[in-house]
Design an enzyme around this catalytic site. Structure first.
Site, PDB file in Angstrom:
ATOM      1  N   TYR A   1      -2.142  -0.911  10.112  1.00  0.00           N
ATOM      2  CA  TYR A   1      -2.289  -1.130   8.740  1.00  0.00           C
ATOM      3  C   TYR A   1      -0.901  -0.614   8.048  1.00  0.00           C
ATOM      4  O   TYR A   1      -0.246  -1.206   7.170  1.00  0.00           O
ATOM      5  CB  TYR A   1      -3.373  -0.618   8.272  1.00  0.00           C
TER       6      TYR A   1
ATOM      7  N   SER B   1       1.059  -1.079  -0.134  1.00  0.00           N
ATOM      8  CA  SER B   1      -0.266   0.151  -0.015  1.00  0.00           C
ATOM      9  C   SER B   1       1.044   1.218   0.029  1.00  0.00           C
ATOM     10  O   SER B   1       2.096   1.179   0.474  1.00  0.00           O
ATOM     11  CB  SER B   1      -0.741  -0.018   1.207  1.00  0.00           C
TER      12      SER B   1
END
Length: 270
Positions: A165, A151
């Protein structure tokens, strides 16, 4: 000579896409099917995965089944079911993942425990368990491929309150490079796609309405959210002949977020 279809074809190959029933995992599954692969998709919601596979079977041979990377036992079962369904595995797309947002002051221990287990430990363990199949299916002319989903949050120093995350995706990026070095000599490429903001179920809380989508797009240097074809092109490059000599790459599909420069310290040139 070669043609574009030669470079991006995955005809005759078998792929497993985790989290392949929805979101970017489904985009990957549809792209691989469209380019000629047989695709297995697995997710923790077996019914949804089976339904998605039935829909995608209109494109090409697709099978869906339940499977999770959240636990050691879940990974073992997923790997065993994959081996039961196919003798060869050429492509592994580690897309399954989750997020957890919350304020710094009260962010819980279990948020790190859960997110790191799914996004990092589960990804590693499934790759480890399926590595023998990937290696056996590889050739010098056409290596097998592992594609991990990182990401932009694993690159930029911005938490968006998703502390665990962001940390997990930075770990995925580094683990991708380590595994690439480990498997290069065995003709298995390992790369990661690092998406920016895409409208998916995971981002629906922030991008799910018009105002949120506009806000998200305004933060992207290219002034738009990601589209399905952006991910489809990336996955077909990394798994087709065009990407056969690429390993250890963290491919940004983020509209320029990861390379956006800070404001000039010394003014402009005027």
């Amino acid at each position: 000579m070669f043609t574009p279809s030669d470079l991006f074809s995955v005809r005759g190959r078998t792929a497993l896409v985790t989290g392949g029933a929805t979101g970017l995992g489904r985009v990957c599954a549809e792209a691989l099917l469209s380019a000629g692969a047989r695709v297995l998709i697995a997710s923790r919601k077996a019914d949804a995965c089976e339904a998605a596979a039935r829909e995608m079977s209109a494109i090409g041979p697709c099978e869906g089944f339940g499977g999770t990377v959240a636990t050691e036992a879940g990974v073992a079962q997923l790997a065993a079911e994959t081996r039961r369904r196919t003798d060869a595995l050429h492509i592994l797309v580690n897309n399954a993942g989750m997020t957890w947002g919350g304020p710094f002051e009260t962010y819980p221990w279990k948020a790190f425990d859960r997110i790191m287990s799914v996004n990092v430990a589960g990804l590693f363990a499934l790759t480890r368990d399926l590595a023998p199949m990937l290696i056996a299916s590889a050739t010098p002319e056409q290596p097998s491929n592992v594609v991990n989903f990182g990401s932009v949050m694993g690159t930029v120093t911005q938490s968006e309150t998703a502390w665990s995350y962001a940390a997990s995706k930075a770990a995925v990026h580094h683990l991708t490079r380590i595994l690439a070095a480990e498997f290069a000599g065995r003709q298995v490429t390992v790369n990661a796609i690092a998406p920016g903001p895409f409208p998916t179920n995971m981002t629906k809380f922030a991008l799910g309405d018009e105002k949120g989508a506009e806000r998200g797009a305004s933060a992207v240097p290219m002034h738009r959210l990601g589209r399905a074809e952006d991910i489809a092109g990336a996955i077909l490059f990394l798994t087709g002949r065009g990407g056969a000599y690429t390993t250890g790459a963290i491919l940004p599909v983020d509209g320029g977020i990861s390379v956006a420069a800070p404001p000039a310290m010394f003014g402009d040139d005027e």
